[in-house]
Design an enzyme around this catalytic site. Structure first.
Site, PDB file in Angstrom:
ATOM      1  N   GLU A 121      -2.913   8.718   7.853  1.00 44.87           N
ATOM      2  CA  GLU A 121      -1.447   8.804   8.117  1.00 44.87           C
ATOM      3  C   GLU A 121      -1.139   9.669   9.253  1.00 44.87           C
ATOM      4  O   GLU A 121      -0.072   9.407   9.869  1.00 44.87           O
ATOM      5  CB  GLU A 121      -0.831   9.288   6.508  1.00 44.87           C
ATOM      6  CG  GLU A 121      -0.911   8.473   5.542  1.00 44.87           C
ATOM      7  CD  GLU A 121      -0.176   7.059   5.549  1.00 44.87           C
ATOM      8  OE1 GLU A 121       0.886   7.033   6.113  1.00 44.87           O
ATOM      9  OE2 GLU A 121      -0.740   6.229   5.220  1.00 44.87           O
ATOM     10  N   ASP A 178       0.736  -1.213   0.050  1.00 48.70           N
ATOM     11  CA  ASP A 178       0.062  -0.069   0.053  1.00 48.70           C
ATOM     12  C   ASP A 178       1.040   1.191   0.095  1.00 48.70           C
ATOM     13  O   ASP A 178       2.139   1.204   0.162  1.00 48.70           O
ATOM     14  CB  ASP A 178      -0.949  -0.011   1.179  1.00 48.70           C
ATOM     15  CG  ASP A 178      -1.708   1.225   1.246  1.00 48.70           C
ATOM     16  OD1 ASP A 178      -2.594   1.500   0.258  1.00 48.70           O
ATOM     17  OD2 ASP A 178      -1.890   1.942   2.357  1.00 48.70           O
ATOM     18  N   SER A 179       0.315   2.604  -0.172  1.00 53.29           N
ATOM     19  CA  SER A 179       1.224   3.661   0.004  1.00 53.29           C
ATOM     20  C   SER A 179       1.606   4.054   1.269  1.00 53.29           C
ATOM     21  O   SER A 179       2.246   4.856   1.592  1.00 53.29           O
ATOM     22  CB  SER A 179       0.449   4.866  -0.617  1.00 53.29           C
ATOM     23  OG  SER A 179      -0.723   4.790   0.078  1.00 53.29           O
ATOM     24  N   HIS A 227      -7.690   2.915   3.754  1.00 52.69           N
ATOM     25  CA  HIS A 227      -7.239   3.838   5.104  1.00 52.69           C
ATOM     26  C   HIS A 227      -8.529   3.992   5.807  1.00 52.69           C
ATOM     27  O   HIS A 227      -8.661   4.293   7.002  1.00 52.69           O
ATOM     28  CB  HIS A 227      -6.618   5.137   4.577  1.00 52.69           C
ATOM     29  CG  HIS A 227      -5.445   5.360   4.285  1.00 52.69           C
ATOM     30  ND1 HIS A 227      -4.800   4.751   3.250  1.00 52.69           N
ATOM     31  CD2 HIS A 227      -4.268   5.739   4.983  1.00 52.69           C
ATOM     32  CE1 HIS A 227      -3.501   4.843   3.008  1.00 52.69           C
ATOM     33  NE2 HIS A 227      -3.102   5.420   4.350  1.00 52.69           N
ATOM     34  N   CYS A 261      -4.323  -2.023  -1.360  1.00 57.63           N
ATOM     35  CA  CYS A 261      -4.701  -0.448  -1.568  1.00 57.63           C
ATOM     36  C   CYS A 261      -5.733  -0.409  -2.716  1.00 57.63           C
ATOM     37  O   CYS A 261      -5.527  -1.043  -3.794  1.00 57.63           O
ATOM     38  CB  CYS A 261      -3.289  -0.030  -2.269  1.00 57.63           C
ATOM     39  SG  CYS A 261      -3.322   1.740  -2.896  1.00 57.63           S
TER      40      CYS A 261
END
Ligand code: DGL
Length: 262
Positions: A151, A10-11, A183, A73
């Site tokens: 994040e 994922d990022s 997320h 993701c």
């Protein structure tokens, strides 16, 4: 049986919502997780950029000898999965197919999708839903602020509360809401509070974990490890990942978090 680890990317921290569902469902598998924190966010990048980054993630995970790759993701699933499957022989599973499998089994009439801008623009969810199900109304909404807030660890403060309230205000009539970005399960409680008990809020990681379990069994590649190992890699460590990860994965099985150069 196959003792090789499962690879996931994922990022950033979003994929950990998938990770935590996978380890609940498959507690005997070793996992290599790659968070491409240097290139966060994926959600506002072009399809070409996402394909390039996804290829790097896949190459890295293949170099770690994984048996299969999970795209943890939504943005990379919707924009690069097709392309990756053309290039690589290794099995690659994203979050859309397992979720559609789940939706097909229930009576869905009005489904909302919240995801990053890139995912919504790709129309992947809507196309896949309409391909496999009849008479379903789909309502899309890009919620671009949520992944950066996650994040930052801002998932249950006042800012999160009012942001969710604003994003949810158009969803008056839905029976199902797909959390199309990994997320977003971090905001599930606030979303539930806003939409009420009658809306099925779908955590795609949960659906993926069940799908993956069946896939491993069917192909006879599951592991029976007693002491699984979890190795996490980040492309940049100057971020909040470790704090958020520690809250999300409350166990001591993470061997280490290492920096990897892309
Ligand atoms: N977790 C990601 C997704 O599912 C990416 C969010 C981002 O990097 O913008 O879309």
């Amino acid at each position: 049986m196959n003792k090789q680890p499962i690879g996931m990317f994922d990022s950033g921290v979003g994929g950990l919502t998938v990770f935590s569902e996978v380890i609940k469902c498959l507690p005997n598998e070793d996992i290599i997780y790659l968070g491409d924190t240097k290139n966060f966010p994926y959600g506002s990048k072009s399809k070409e950029a996402i394909i390039e980054l996804s290829k790097k993630c896949v190459d890295f995970l293949i170099s770690k000898n994984v048996k299969l790759i999970i795209i943890a993701c939504g943005t990379a699933t919707s924009q690069s999965l097709e392309e990756l499957r053309k290039i690589y022989n290794i099995p690659i599973i994203g979050i859309i197919e397992p979720t559609i499998e789940y939706l097909k089994k229930k009576d869905v009439k009005n489904v909302g999708i919240i995801a990053t801008q890139g995912t919504i623009k790709s129309n992947s969810w809507e196309n896949n839903i309409k391909k496999s199900m009849k008479n379903v109304n789909v309502y899309n909404k890009a919620c671009s602020l949520l992944a950066p807030m996650a994040e930052e660890g801002w998932v249950n403060n006042d800012v999160a509360y009012y942001t969710i309230k604003e994003y949810m205000k158009d969803f008056n009539n839905i029976d199902t809401l797909i959390l199309g970005c990994t997320h977003y399960p971090l905001f599930k409680d606030l979303i539930k509070e806003e939409l009420g008990e009658n809306v099925d809020i779908v955590n795609t990681g949960e659906k993926l974990a069940k799908y993956l379990k069946k896939y491993l069994t069917k192909n006879n590649i599951e592991n029976v490890n007693k002491e699984p190992k979890y190795n996490l890699y980040l492309t940049d460590t100057e971020c909040n990942f470790i704090n958020v990860a520690n809250k999300l994965i409350q166990n001591n099985k993470i061997e280490k978090i290492s920096k990897v150069n892309f």
